[in-house]
Design a protein around this motif. Structure first.
Motif, short mmCIF file in Angstrom:
data_model
loop_
_atom_site.label_atom_id
_atom_site.label_comp_id
_atom_site.label_asym_id
_atom_site.label_seq_id
_atom_site.Cartn_x
_atom_site.Cartn_y
_atom_site.Cartn_z
N GLU A 6 44.23 -29.44 15.52
CA GLU A 6 44.27 -29.07 13.86
C GLU A 6 45.83 -28.43 13.91
O GLU A 6 46.22 -28.21 14.92
CB GLU A 6 43.60 -27.97 13.67
CG GLU A 6 42.07 -28.19 14.14
CD GLU A 6 41.49 -27.68 15.24
OE1 GLU A 6 40.22 -27.39 15.30
OE2 GLU A 6 42.34 -27.66 16.24
N CYS A 22 43.35 -32.58 11.35
CA CYS A 22 42.82 -32.96 12.34
C CYS A 22 43.11 -33.98 12.90
O CYS A 22 42.52 -35.27 12.35
CB CYS A 22 41.30 -32.62 12.16
SG CYS A 22 40.28 -33.02 13.57
N TRP A 36 34.96 -29.62 9.20
CA TRP A 36 35.67 -28.73 9.22
C TRP A 36 34.78 -27.21 9.18
O TRP A 36 34.09 -27.19 8.24
CB TRP A 36 36.75 -28.46 7.99
CG TRP A 36 37.86 -29.61 8.36
CD1 TRP A 36 38.23 -30.57 7.59
CD2 TRP A 36 38.97 -29.05 9.04
NE1 TRP A 36 39.58 -31.08 8.05
CE2 TRP A 36 39.96 -30.07 8.89
CE3 TRP A 36 39.48 -28.04 9.68
CZ2 TRP A 36 41.23 -30.27 9.40
CZ3 TRP A 36 40.65 -27.93 10.28
CH2 TRP A 36 41.58 -29.06 10.26
N THR A 50 32.40 -31.57 5.39
CA THR A 50 32.11 -32.58 6.61
C THR A 50 32.29 -33.94 5.83
O THR A 50 32.25 -34.41 4.67
CB THR A 50 30.73 -32.70 7.26
OG1 THR A 50 29.89 -32.93 6.11
CG2 THR A 50 30.48 -31.10 7.55
N CYS A 95 38.09 -28.26 13.39
CA CYS A 95 37.26 -29.50 13.24
C CYS A 95 36.59 -29.81 14.48
O CYS A 95 37.13 -29.55 15.38
CB CYS A 95 38.57 -30.41 12.92
SG CYS A 95 39.93 -31.15 14.23
#
Length: 122
Positions: A6, A22, A36, A50, A95
């Motif tokens: 990240e 990410c 996340w 997501t 993430c």
């Protein structure tokens, strides 16, 4: 071995914006669902957003309408665009990755990054 890294965290004023990234390596990115999540001191890890391998998106209630998740398969990267940041948004943002479908439950993810700190000043 799948690795997630990240970046993009930092200090921003309330009402401002940040974009988190990410970057994923070690697995065919197009077959990975990514989420996340965030965790503030003394609180449980909560879902932020997501995105599944086909691009299906879900958001936590506290960020709907303010945050956007999207993926760039050519760059092996999932982004989290955060707008209208609030004083309750500061946390370490992580993430997570898992095969194919993304879920809203952090315990169902197999791979994690080291996190990036987001701080919001009022």
């Amino acid at each position: 071995q799948v690795q997630l890294v990240e970046s993009g965290g930092g200090l921003v004023q309330a009402g401002g914006s940040l974009r988190l990234s990410c970057v994923v390596s070690g697995r065919a990115f197009s077959t990975l669902g990514v989420g996340w999540f965030r965790q503030a001191p003394g609180k449980e890890r909560e879902v932020v957003a997501t995105i599944g391998w086909r691009g299906t998106k879900s958001y936590g209630d506290s960020v709907k309408g303010r945050f956007t998740i999207f993926r760039d398969n050519a760059m092996n990267t999932v982004y989290l665009q955060m707008n209208s940041l609030k004083p309750e948004d500061p946390a370490v943002y992580y993430c997570g990755g898992r095969a194919w479908q993304a879920t809203m439950r952090s315990e169902q993810y197999d791979y994690w990054g080291q996190g990036t700190q987001v701080t919001v000043s009022s």
